[in-house]
Design an enzyme around this catalytic site. Sequence first.
Site, PDB file in Angstrom:
ATOM      1  N   ASP A 128      -8.436   6.612  75.400  1.00 53.10           N
ATOM      2  CA  ASP A 128      -8.310   5.913  74.122  1.00 53.10           C
ATOM      3  C   ASP A 128      -9.624   5.819  73.351  1.00 53.10           C
ATOM      4  O   ASP A 128      -9.644   5.918  72.132  1.00 53.10           O
ATOM      5  CB  ASP A 128      -7.701   4.525  74.342  1.00 53.10           C
ATOM      6  CG  ASP A 128      -6.204   4.614  74.646  1.00 53.10           C
ATOM      7  OD1 ASP A 128      -5.575   5.589  74.195  1.00 53.10           O
ATOM      8  OD2 ASP A 128      -5.680   3.724  75.334  1.00 53.10           O
ATOM      9  N   SER A 148      -2.561  -2.833  84.084  1.00 53.31           N
ATOM     10  CA  SER A 148      -3.004  -2.646  82.711  1.00 53.31           C
ATOM     11  C   SER A 148      -1.822  -2.065  81.965  1.00 53.31           C
ATOM     12  O   SER A 148      -1.287  -1.026  82.347  1.00 53.31           O
ATOM     13  CB  SER A 148      -4.190  -1.693  82.678  1.00 53.31           C
ATOM     14  OG  SER A 148      -4.301  -1.141  81.382  1.00 53.31           O
ATOM     15  N   ASP A 176     -10.637  -9.093  77.069  1.00 49.84           N
ATOM     16  CA  ASP A 176     -11.724  -8.159  76.761  1.00 49.84           C
ATOM     17  C   ASP A 176     -12.028  -8.061  75.275  1.00 49.84           C
ATOM     18  O   ASP A 176     -13.190  -8.157  74.878  1.00 49.84           O
ATOM     19  CB  ASP A 176     -11.402  -6.782  77.348  1.00 49.84           C
ATOM     20  CG  ASP A 176     -11.404  -6.824  78.863  1.00 49.84           C
ATOM     21  OD1 ASP A 176     -12.495  -6.756  79.452  1.00 49.84           O
ATOM     22  OD2 ASP A 176     -10.309  -6.966  79.453  1.00 49.84           O
ATOM     23  N   ARG A 190      -3.062   5.540  68.563  1.00 49.23           N
ATOM     24  CA  ARG A 190      -4.508   5.431  68.354  1.00 49.23           C
ATOM     25  C   ARG A 190      -4.986   5.947  67.000  1.00 49.23           C
ATOM     26  O   ARG A 190      -5.772   5.265  66.336  1.00 49.23           O
ATOM     27  CB  ARG A 190      -5.272   6.114  69.502  1.00 49.23           C
ATOM     28  CG  ARG A 190      -4.926   5.565  70.880  1.00 49.23           C
ATOM     29  CD  ARG A 190      -4.900   4.064  70.900  1.00 49.23           C
ATOM     30  NE  ARG A 190      -4.601   3.505  72.208  1.00 49.23           N
ATOM     31  CZ  ARG A 190      -3.992   2.346  72.403  1.00 49.23           C
ATOM     32  NH1 ARG A 190      -3.578   1.637  71.358  1.00 49.23           N
ATOM     33  NH2 ARG A 190      -3.777   1.890  73.601  1.00 49.23           N
TER      34      ARG A 190
HETATM   35  N1  ARG Z   1      -2.425   7.480  80.024  1.00 48.40           N
HETATM   36  C1  ARG Z   1      -1.955   7.128  78.712  1.00 48.40           C
HETATM   37  C2  ARG Z   1      -2.722   7.862  77.656  1.00 48.40           C
HETATM   38  O1  ARG Z   1      -3.821   8.292  77.886  1.00 48.40           O
HETATM   39  C3  ARG Z   1      -1.952   5.640  78.480  1.00 48.40           C
HETATM   40  C4  ARG Z   1      -3.310   4.973  78.445  1.00 48.40           C
HETATM   41  C5  ARG Z   1      -3.287   3.455  78.424  1.00 48.40           C
HETATM   42  N2  ARG Z   1      -2.608   2.934  79.584  1.00 48.40           N
HETATM   43  C6  ARG Z   1      -2.583   1.664  79.987  1.00 48.40           C
HETATM   44  N3  ARG Z   1      -1.831   1.373  80.997  1.00 48.40           N
HETATM   45  N4  ARG Z   1      -3.275   0.734  79.401  1.00 48.40           N
HETATM   46  O2  ARG Z   1      -2.241   8.007  76.569  1.00 48.40           O
END
Ligand code: ARG
Length: 402
Positions: free
Chosen positions: A126, A177, A16, A97
């Site tokens: 994110d 993911s 991506d 992040r």
């Molecule tokens: N739920 C978590 C958060 O919002 C992780 C998000 C990303 N998760 C992933 N499997 N790519 O901080």
Amino acid sequence: MGRATKVVLAYSGGVDTTVCIPYLKEEWGVEEVITLAADLGQGEELKPIQEKALKSGASQSLVEDATERFLTDYAFPAIQANALYENRYPLSTALARPLIAQLLVEAAEKYGADAVAHGCTGKGNDQVRFDVSIAALNPNIKVLVPAREWNMSREETIAYGERFGIPSPVKKSSPYSIDRNILGRSIEAGPLEDPWTEPPEEIYLMTRAIANTPDEPEYVEIGFTKGIPTTLNGNMLSPIDLISQLNEIVGRHGVGRIDLMENRLVGIKSREIYETPALLVLVDAHRDLESLTLTKDVTQYKRGIEQTYSELVYNGLWYSPLKSALDAFIQQTQEQVSGTIRVKLFKGQAKIVGRKSENSLYTPDLATYGAEDKFDHKAAEGFIYVWGLPTRIWSKKLRGEA
Ligand code: ARG
């Protein structure tokens, strides 16, 4: 005129974000794309990622080693805050992040870019964390988010990439993911989307299945200085060594897995599996040390602050006035939080079995039931009379006696 001239793109090396490179140039008229990959201790070779970006049309491919900064400026303050979103998730992904946003903004300023970009979709947390953090750090930089607009399925994304020489993923891509850094792994999608399905053992890398954990318990002593973890079993360690070693120790006893139905900021409920061995134990140990070294009122008041803090971090408000104000409160409380916590690890459990501190407020001759007891038992009577007075008056009134 394109949407921007020069863009710094947050880059992971996945399909991506790679497709974002030609997409930004071809569809949105961007002249130059610089990619930035942040090394946050995810244990992945970043060199091939760099080459991949250049092959896909990036003019420059930056790799920032930011693991130490991640721990000292983001993870350790979160430990001091005992941060657990919805009382369970230690924010291992969320904490990365605001740091990546900062790296993007720094690079944009350094290379004179007028925009930054990331590969998040429109459904997750994110995107919020990136967009709001970037706006807080430099409100004049544009944020471009191709995946929020391009409306391509995974197959279409791969096909689009192939047109620009981006090879489709060689191995049959995993249904999951996964986000990872030195603090842990977040795993979602595929079979995990059914909340009734038990997570298959194959998804875990940092924690052992109970069947494979040692048959003897292991003890680990964690030393804190002003709320920051500094030693393991008496050895002073760098932040990176401390977290890496503790991940190893805790993970081999099968501790650190979380299976959570979680409430995203964008209103969706999702199911996420986490493995965050060291971080979970550190929060638990730190909280215990606070119980020993902080007064009752500070301890109890701080618990409320911690919940707000966790929500702010989860919801993308790391750089915000309320978060700064809470940071000041938390820092003030950590002055006395130094000492050692003894943790016993065995078969999926981490139990705190001992604690000590130079600043301990625990007073043995007040607490003891033995002969050394210094507590003035008679003083309790007058105290209870006053303490219970409102209740006594209320009870008499109810009975018609007052
Ligand atoms: N739920 C978590 C958060 O919002 C992780 C998000 C990303 N998760 C992933 N499997 N790519 O901080």
